[in-house]
Design a protein around this motif. Sequence first.
Motif, PDB file in Angstrom:
ATOM      1  N   UNK A   1       0.834  -1.206   0.000  1.00 33.86           N
ATOM      2  CA  UNK A   1       0.000   0.000   0.000  1.00 33.86           C
ATOM      3  C   UNK A   1       0.867   1.255   0.000  1.00 33.86           C
ATOM      4  N   UNK A   2       1.926   1.222   0.804  1.00 37.05           N
ATOM      5  CA  UNK A   2       2.825   2.378   0.880  1.00 37.05           C
ATOM      6  C   UNK A   2       3.540   2.579  -0.457  1.00 37.05           C
ATOM      7  N   UNK A   3       4.058   1.492  -1.019  1.00 38.17           N
ATOM      8  CA  UNK A   3       4.791   1.587  -2.287  1.00 38.17           C
ATOM      9  C   UNK A   3       3.904   2.139  -3.410  1.00 38.17           C
ATOM     10  N   UNK A   4       2.628   1.796  -3.368  1.00 37.31           N
ATOM     11  CA  UNK A   4       1.691   2.261  -4.388  1.00 37.31           C
ATOM     12  C   UNK A   4       1.086   3.628  -4.033  1.00 37.31           C
ATOM     13  N   UNK A   5       1.475   4.169  -2.888  1.00 35.72           N
ATOM     14  CA  UNK A   5       0.988   5.476  -2.439  1.00 35.72           C
ATOM     15  C   UNK A   5      -0.539   5.514  -2.413  1.00 35.72           C
ATOM     16  N   UNK A   6      -1.143   4.459  -1.833  1.00 31.99           N
ATOM     17  CA  UNK A   6      -2.593   4.318  -1.893  1.00 31.99           C
ATOM     18  C   UNK A   6      -3.349   5.002  -0.759  1.00 31.99           C
ATOM     19  N   UNK A   7      -2.679   5.295   0.354  1.00 28.74           N
ATOM     20  CA  UNK A   7      -3.328   6.039   1.439  1.00 28.74           C
ATOM     21  C   UNK A   7      -2.389   7.130   1.949  1.00 28.74           C
ATOM     22  N   UNK A   8      -1.978   8.025   1.069  1.00 25.34           N
ATOM     23  CA  UNK A   8      -1.009   9.046   1.488  1.00 25.34           C
ATOM     24  C   UNK A   8      -1.594   9.953   2.562  1.00 25.34           C
ATOM     25  N   UNK A   9      -0.798  10.217   3.574  1.00 25.38           N
ATOM     26  CA  UNK A   9      -1.208  11.129   4.625  1.00 25.38           C
ATOM     27  C   UNK A   9      -2.143  10.552   5.666  1.00 25.38           C
ATOM     28  N   UNK A  10      -2.514   9.295   5.519  1.00 18.40           N
ATOM     29  CA  UNK A  10      -3.411   8.668   6.482  1.00 18.40           C
ATOM     30  C   UNK A  10      -2.631   8.193   7.697  1.00 18.40           C
ATOM     31  N   UNK A  11      -3.186   8.425   8.866  1.00 13.25           N
ATOM     32  CA  UNK A  11      -2.561   7.923  10.086  1.00 13.25           C
ATOM     33  C   UNK A  11      -2.773   6.421  10.250  1.00 13.25           C
TER      34      UNK A  11
END
Length: 128
Positions: A71-81
């Motif tokens: 998920x991080x690598x795909x930038x799928x929830x940017x800025x989410x805690x």
Amino acid sequence: MGTADVEAVWRIESARIVAALTRFTGDFGLAEDAAQEAVAEAPSPVVDLNRAVAVAMASGPARALAIVDELIAANRLPGSHLVPTVRGELLARLGRRPEARAELELAARLGANQRERSVLLRKAATLG
């Protein structure tokens, strides 16, 4: 109610379904299966994150961490805690305390709720 509304409700409810299955049955494999079905029915980053939690309960944190890292690598929830919160918990379970602490501190910085931030910072402090 349009398609987007139905999909939004499905994403929210999928998390509740997985949590309820786990709580009532204690069958983490069943929860993992339900989470996988939710991903197939209404794919979204939040559903994937819920699946990672179910995988962690059923199969251990290493498999779940791989899902979160995707998920991080795909930038799928940017800025989410939520992502660093889950990642921090998984890293803590794997004994990777410094990394876990950093993730939980990041989650606290990103969180909008003061109570949640306090909980995350207390958890981070226990990791040294």
